[in-house]
Motif scaffolding. Structure first.
Motif, mmCIF file in Angstrom:
data_model
loop_
_atom_site.group_PDB
_atom_site.id
_atom_site.type_symbol
_atom_site.label_atom_id
_atom_site.label_comp_id
_atom_site.label_asym_id
_atom_site.label_seq_id
_atom_site.Cartn_x
_atom_site.Cartn_y
_atom_site.Cartn_z
ATOM 1 N N PHE A 70 -26.728 42.239 -4.672
ATOM 2 C CA PHE A 70 -26.269 42.434 -5.957
ATOM 3 C C PHE A 70 -26.895 41.972 -6.976
ATOM 4 C CE2 PHE A 70 -22.762 44.007 -3.242
ATOM 5 C CZ PHE A 70 -22.502 45.220 -3.837
ATOM 6 N N GLY A 71 -27.339 42.732 -7.920
ATOM 7 C CA GLY A 71 -28.277 41.958 -9.031
ATOM 8 C C GLY A 71 -27.481 42.145 -10.510
ATOM 9 N N PRO B 159 -38.703 42.180 -3.500
ATOM 10 C CA PRO B 159 -39.886 42.466 -4.203
ATOM 11 C C PRO B 159 -40.438 41.059 -4.545
ATOM 12 C CG PRO B 159 -38.317 42.937 -5.560
ATOM 13 C CD PRO B 159 -37.377 42.565 -4.155
ATOM 14 N N TYR B 160 -39.658 39.937 -4.670
ATOM 15 C CA TYR B 160 -40.089 38.876 -5.334
ATOM 16 C C TYR B 160 -40.089 37.457 -4.227
ATOM 17 C CZ TYR B 160 -40.618 35.198 -8.854
ATOM 18 O OH TYR B 160 -40.999 34.421 -9.910
ATOM 19 N N ARG C 278 -34.347 40.446 -10.518
ATOM 20 C CA ARG C 278 -33.455 39.842 -11.043
ATOM 21 C C ARG C 278 -32.153 41.130 -11.377
ATOM 22 N NH1 ARG C 278 -36.478 36.858 -16.177
ATOM 23 N NH2 ARG C 278 -36.841 34.801 -14.879
ATOM 24 N N LEU C 279 -32.795 42.187 -11.675
ATOM 25 C CA LEU C 279 -31.862 43.144 -11.849
ATOM 26 C C LEU C 279 -31.202 43.653 -10.435
ATOM 27 C CD1 LEU C 279 -33.981 45.498 -14.410
ATOM 28 C CD2 LEU C 279 -31.750 44.237 -14.918
ATOM 29 N N ASN D 240 -35.207 49.797 -9.423
ATOM 30 C CA ASN D 240 -36.233 48.919 -9.807
ATOM 31 C C ASN D 240 -37.107 48.338 -8.722
ATOM 32 O OD1 ASN D 240 -35.269 48.894 -13.011
ATOM 33 N ND2 ASN D 240 -33.358 47.905 -11.634
ATOM 34 N N THR D 241 -36.381 47.937 -7.472
ATOM 35 C CA THR D 241 -37.270 47.565 -6.387
ATOM 36 C C THR D 241 -38.267 48.477 -6.038
ATOM 37 O OG1 THR D 241 -35.435 46.004 -5.838
ATOM 38 C CG2 THR D 241 -36.916 46.573 -4.130
#
Length: 252
Positions: free
Chosen positions: A86-87, A27-28, A73-74, A156-157
């Motif tokens: 992995f986050g 996503p980033y 990040r998560l 979250n993504t």
């Protein structure tokens, strides 16, 4: 009633998952091709932060950027193992129950950030995001296997991508409504004019004028009128004359 809403949201989430695997996209960051000095691709790629769509407002763009960063990040920021990113969410979830509760709280903060856009989130989209984090919480309760499944699911993504899709659709709708509002009175959309061209009959012109003399209405509703042409006599410079009625046979 709540059970029916939960079932409807669950079906929608599963349909989205079948349509495209949105949780597999970063996503980033995004990968872009690297070009040499000659302008040709080198075959290498580099990672860079994703840009914000220009169609979004400044406030919504900042919210989307914040949600992207939180989701990255998560879900993906720490390391890659066996093709799985992995986050912090997966690492925190290793601690039984307490880690899963903390992970749920962090995921809830992501949804809260999504709700801070202009106008807020619609209830249906909000339910889908809550369903994602609750399902992620339930999966994470399973020892070890649940942590790996949690890293694959990436709630979250998913929510970050759902937010981006909604913001783009909302901005496109607002832009179209603003253009229609600013259009001068009486001016029709270009698309409507094109549709009218397809539906209205196109007037035809006969190859031989004498065949269609006085027959049928024209495109504007008036009767067709033939225009007669009288050619000048050979050897004269007089221009041809025109009349509304074609000359009779044998006339000069």
């Amino acid at each position: 009633m709540s059970a029916q809403i939960f079932e409807m949201v669950a079906k929608r989430v599963l349909k989205d998952t079948a349509r495209k695997n949105i949780n597999s996209k970063d996503p980033y960051f995004e990968e872009v091709a690297v070009y040499g000095r000659d302008g040709r691709p080198t075959g290498r790629v580099k990672k860079q932060k994703k840009g914000i769509p220009r169609i979004l407002s400044q406030h919504d763009g900042k919210v989307l950027k914040k949600v992207r960063r939180q989701a990255y990040r998560l879900d993906m920021s720490l390391f890659n193992c066996c093709g799985i990113r992995f986050g912090w969410s997966s690492v925190i979830g290793i601690v039984p129950f307490i880690g899963d509760v903390i992970d749920l709280f962090l995921a809830y903060r992501v949804v809260t950030s999504c709700c801070s856009i202009e106008g807020g989130l619609p209830e249906s989209l909000k339910y889908r995001m809550f369903f994602n984090i609750l399902l992620d919480f339930g999966i994470g309760l399973i020892p070890f296997v649940g942590d790996i499944a949690d890293a694959v699911f990436r709630a979250n993504t998913r929510n970050a991508w759902l937010l981006e899709e909604y913001l783009i659709k909302k901005a496109e709708t607002e832009l179209r409504l603003r253009e229609e509002k600013e259009r001068p009175n009486g001016q029709r959309p270009v698309l409507a004019d094109l549709k009218d061209l397809d539906s209205e009959p196109v007037p035809t012109k006969s190859f031989w004028p004498s065949w269609g003399r006085g027959k049928g209405p024209s495109h504007d509703g008036q009767l067709n009128q033939e225009i007669g042409v009288t050619e000048p006599e050979p050897g004269t410079s007089r221009p041809p004359t025109y009349s509304e009625q074609a000359p009779q046979a044998g006339g000069t």
